[in-house]
Write a protein that holds these residues in place. Structure first.
Motif, PDB file in Angstrom:
ATOM      1  N   PRO A   1      18.295  16.758  17.372  1.00 48.62           N
ATOM      2  CA  PRO A   1      18.006  15.920  16.211  1.00 48.62           C
ATOM      3  C   PRO A   1      16.618  16.206  15.645  1.00 48.62           C
ATOM      4  CG  PRO A   1      17.815  14.648  18.226  1.00 48.62           C
ATOM      5  CD  PRO A   1      18.367  15.988  18.607  1.00 48.62           C
ATOM      6  N   PRO A   2      16.397  15.854  14.390  1.00 50.13           N
ATOM      7  CA  PRO A   2      15.099  16.133  13.776  1.00 50.13           C
ATOM      8  C   PRO A   2      13.986  15.283  14.384  1.00 50.13           C
ATOM      9  CG  PRO A   2      16.431  14.781  12.315  1.00 50.13           C
ATOM     10  CD  PRO A   2      17.312  15.176  13.471  1.00 50.13           C
ATOM     11  N   ALA A   3      12.803  15.846  14.481  1.00 50.04           N
ATOM     12  CA  ALA A   3      11.635  15.103  14.950  1.00 50.04           C
ATOM     13  C   ALA A   3      11.100  14.221  13.836  1.00 50.04           C
ATOM     14  CB  ALA A   3      10.554  16.069  15.413  1.00 50.04           C
ATOM     15  N   ALA A   4      11.259  14.660  12.599  1.00 53.70           N
ATOM     16  CA  ALA A   4      10.816  13.904  11.428  1.00 53.70           C
ATOM     17  C   ALA A   4      11.622  14.388  10.229  1.00 53.70           C
ATOM     18  CB  ALA A   4       9.335  14.117  11.183  1.00 53.70           C
ATOM     19  N   TYR A   5      11.671  13.566   9.220  1.00 55.26           N
ATOM     20  CA  TYR A   5      12.360  13.947   7.989  1.00 55.26           C
ATOM     21  C   TYR A   5      11.763  13.175   6.833  1.00 55.26           C
ATOM     22  CZ  TYR A   5      14.737   9.524   8.718  1.00 55.26           C
ATOM     23  OH  TYR A   5      15.001   8.205   8.921  1.00 55.26           O
ATOM     24  N   GLY A   6      12.014  13.645   5.644  1.00 53.60           N
ATOM     25  CA  GLY A   6      11.530  13.004   4.425  1.00 53.60           C
ATOM     26  C   GLY A   6      11.453  14.035   3.325  1.00 53.60           C
ATOM     27  N   PRO A   7      11.000  13.631   2.170  1.00 57.55           N
ATOM     28  CA  PRO A   7      10.913  14.573   1.055  1.00 57.55           C
ATOM     29  C   PRO A   7       9.770  15.567   1.262  1.00 57.55           C
ATOM     30  CG  PRO A   7       9.927  12.494   0.440  1.00 57.55           C
ATOM     31  CD  PRO A   7      10.538  12.297   1.802  1.00 57.55           C
ATOM     32  N   ALA A   8       9.905  16.734   0.676  1.00 53.51           N
ATOM     33  CA  ALA A   8       8.838  17.726   0.751  1.00 53.51           C
ATOM     34  C   ALA A   8       7.627  17.269  -0.049  1.00 53.51           C
ATOM     35  CB  ALA A   8       9.330  19.072   0.232  1.00 53.51           C
ATOM     36  N   ALA A   9       7.882  16.527  -1.118  1.00 55.47           N
ATOM     37  CA  ALA A   9       6.812  15.971  -1.955  1.00 55.47           C
ATOM     38  C   ALA A   9       7.335  14.692  -2.591  1.00 55.47           C
ATOM     39  CB  ALA A   9       6.412  16.967  -3.034  1.00 55.47           C
ATOM     40  N   LEU A  10       6.435  13.792  -2.912  1.00 51.81           N
ATOM     41  CA  LEU A  10       6.848  12.565  -3.580  1.00 51.81           C
ATOM     42  C   LEU A  10       7.138  12.868  -5.045  1.00 51.81           C
ATOM     43  CD1 LEU A  10       4.327  10.052  -1.992  1.00 51.81           C
ATOM     44  CD2 LEU A  10       6.738  10.368  -1.432  1.00 51.81           C
ATOM     45  N   PRO A  11       8.209  12.283  -5.610  1.00 49.60           N
ATOM     46  CA  PRO A  11       8.621  12.641  -6.963  1.00 49.60           C
ATOM     47  C   PRO A  11       7.687  12.175  -8.062  1.00 49.60           C
ATOM     48  CG  PRO A  11       9.968  10.863  -6.126  1.00 49.60           C
ATOM     49  CD  PRO A  11       9.095  11.326  -4.990  1.00 49.60           C
ATOM     50  N   GLU A  12       7.006  11.085  -7.886  1.00 46.74           N
ATOM     51  CA  GLU A  12       6.091  10.551  -8.889  1.00 46.74           C
ATOM     52  C   GLU A  12       4.806  10.134  -8.193  1.00 46.74           C
ATOM     53  OE1 GLU A  12       6.694  10.456 -12.159  1.00 46.74           O
ATOM     54  OE2 GLU A  12       8.695  11.272 -11.868  1.00 46.74           O
ATOM     55  N   ARG A  13       3.801   9.806  -8.963  1.00 42.79           N
ATOM     56  CA  ARG A  13       2.544   9.380  -8.359  1.00 42.79           C
ATOM     57  C   ARG A  13       2.636   7.974  -7.780  1.00 42.79           C
ATOM     58  NH1 ARG A  13      -2.266  10.482 -12.335  1.00 42.79           N
ATOM     59  NH2 ARG A  13      -1.725   8.337 -12.643  1.00 42.79           N
ATOM     60  N   GLU A  14       3.320   7.067  -8.466  1.00 39.67           N
ATOM     61  CA  GLU A  14       3.430   5.690  -7.987  1.00 39.67           C
ATOM     62  C   GLU A  14       4.803   5.486  -7.372  1.00 39.67           C
ATOM     63  OE1 GLU A  14       2.476   5.649 -11.546  1.00 39.67           O
ATOM     64  OE2 GLU A  14       0.335   5.486 -11.253  1.00 39.67           O
ATOM     65  N   VAL A  15       4.895   5.730  -6.067  1.00 36.05           N
ATOM     66  CA  VAL A  15       6.172   5.633  -5.382  1.00 36.05           C
ATOM     67  C   VAL A  15       5.963   5.040  -3.991  1.00 36.05           C
ATOM     68  CG1 VAL A  15       6.090   7.985  -4.466  1.00 36.05           C
ATOM     69  CG2 VAL A  15       8.283   6.889  -4.763  1.00 36.05           C
ATOM     70  N   ALA A  16       6.923   4.238  -3.573  1.00 33.41           N
ATOM     71  CA  ALA A  16       6.955   3.734  -2.201  1.00 33.41           C
ATOM     72  C   ALA A  16       8.310   4.130  -1.636  1.00 33.41           C
ATOM     73  CB  ALA A  16       6.782   2.218  -2.165  1.00 33.41           C
ATOM     74  N   LEU A  17       8.304   4.892  -0.566  1.00 34.55           N
ATOM     75  CA  LEU A  17       9.530   5.403   0.038  1.00 34.55           C
ATOM     76  C   LEU A  17       9.610   4.896   1.471  1.00 34.55           C
ATOM     77  CD1 LEU A  17      11.999   7.291   0.019  1.00 34.55           C
ATOM     78  CD2 LEU A  17      10.465   9.149   0.616  1.00 34.55           C
ATOM     79  N   PHE A  18      10.711   4.217   1.801  1.00 35.84           N
ATOM     80  CA  PHE A  18      10.921   3.660   3.128  1.00 35.84           C
ATOM     81  C   PHE A  18      11.894   4.559   3.900  1.00 35.84           C
ATOM     82  CE2 PHE A  18       9.492   0.250   0.501  1.00 35.84           C
ATOM     83  CZ  PHE A  18       8.704  -0.530   1.323  1.00 35.84           C
ATOM     84  N   LEU A  19      11.472   5.030   5.081  1.00 37.03           N
ATOM     85  CA  LEU A  19      12.280   5.887   5.944  1.00 37.03           C
ATOM     86  C   LEU A  19      12.410   5.216   7.307  1.00 37.03           C
ATOM     87  CD1 LEU A  19      10.321   9.153   5.192  1.00 37.03           C
ATOM     88  CD2 LEU A  19      12.621   8.691   4.401  1.00 37.03           C
ATOM     89  N   SER A  20      13.553   5.419   7.959  1.00 35.64           N
ATOM     90  CA  SER A  20      13.657   4.896   9.317  1.00 35.64           C
ATOM     91  C   SER A  20      12.804   5.753  10.243  1.00 35.64           C
ATOM     92  CB  SER A  20      15.109   4.870   9.787  1.00 35.64           C
ATOM     93  OG  SER A  20      15.635   6.174   9.822  1.00 35.64           O
ATOM     94  N   CYS A  21      12.393   5.174  11.334  1.00 37.68           N
ATOM     95  CA  CYS A  21      11.512   5.861  12.268  1.00 37.68           C
ATOM     96  C   CYS A  21      11.974   5.524  13.681  1.00 37.68           C
ATOM     97  CB  CYS A  21      10.070   5.421  12.042  1.00 37.68           C
ATOM     98  SG  CYS A  21       8.880   6.194  13.139  1.00 37.68           S
ATOM     99  N   ASP A  22      12.875   6.307  14.224  1.00 40.14           N
ATOM    100  CA  ASP A  22      13.392   6.080  15.574  1.00 40.14           C
ATOM    101  C   ASP A  22      12.629   6.965  16.541  1.00 40.14           C
ATOM    102  OD1 ASP A  22      15.301   4.308  14.654  1.00 40.14           O
ATOM    103  OD2 ASP A  22      16.772   5.881  14.309  1.00 40.14           O
ATOM    104  N   GLN A  23      11.657   6.388  17.200  1.00 44.16           N
ATOM    105  CA  GLN A  23      10.877   7.145  18.168  1.00 44.16           C
ATOM    106  C   GLN A  23      10.941   6.453  19.512  1.00 44.16           C
ATOM    107  OE1 GLN A  23       6.960   7.515  16.541  1.00 44.16           O
ATOM    108  NE2 GLN A  23       7.540   9.163  15.167  1.00 44.16           N
ATOM    109  N   GLU A  24      11.250   7.198  20.544  1.00 43.86           N
ATOM    110  CA  GLU A  24      11.306   6.715  21.926  1.00 43.86           C
ATOM    111  C   GLU A  24      12.205   5.487  22.064  1.00 43.86           C
ATOM    112  OE1 GLU A  24       7.396   6.253  23.538  1.00 43.86           O
ATOM    113  OE2 GLU A  24       6.709   8.135  22.682  1.00 43.86           O
ATOM    114  N   GLY A  25      13.361   5.521  21.417  1.00 39.34           N
ATOM    115  CA  GLY A  25      14.334   4.457  21.556  1.00 39.34           C
ATOM    116  C   GLY A  25      14.048   3.213  20.748  1.00 39.34           C
ATOM    117  N   GLY A  26      12.902   3.139  20.103  1.00 41.42           N
ATOM    118  CA  GLY A  26      12.567   1.968  19.299  1.00 41.42           C
ATOM    119  C   GLY A  26      12.935   2.187  17.847  1.00 41.42           C
TER     120      GLY A  26
END
Length: 92
Positions: free
Chosen positions: A40-65
């Motif tokens: 599985p991937p260690a991390a993921y997300g966009p290569a760059a943010l699409p606009e200057r004013e952006v908030a992007l929420f990603l899940s973060c599953d690390q060490e079972g949490g």
């Protein structure tokens, strides 16, 4: 999603996103289930943010949490105020 695709196909002019904060959540997309042969991937997300004013929420599953990773794109002029607000919130 289909409605948005239909709208953009029917409307040649694109709306301006100037002075718009774009908030999007990718936290329920199953990126952690992707396996290209080396696990599985260690991390993921966009290569760059699409606009200057952006908030992007990603899940973060690390060490079972479970958690949420938030990527923010802010204009340079807003960074000092943002840092002050975060420091104030942490101090409480």
């Amino acid at each position: 999603m289909r409605s948005a695709v239909d709208y953009f196909e029917a409307t040649p002019a694109r709306p301006s996103l100037a002075s718009t904060l774009l908030i999007t959540a990718w936290s329920r997309l199953p990126f952690q289930a992707a396996d290209f042969g080396w696990g599985p991937p260690a991390a993921y997300g966009p290569a760059a943010l699409p606009e200057r004013e952006v908030a992007l929420f990603l899940s973060c599953d690390q060490e079972g949490g479970a958690g949420v990773r938030v990527l923010l794109g802010l204009p340079a002029a807003a960074m000092a105020e943002f840092e002050r607000l975060v420091a104030e919130a942490i101090a409480c």
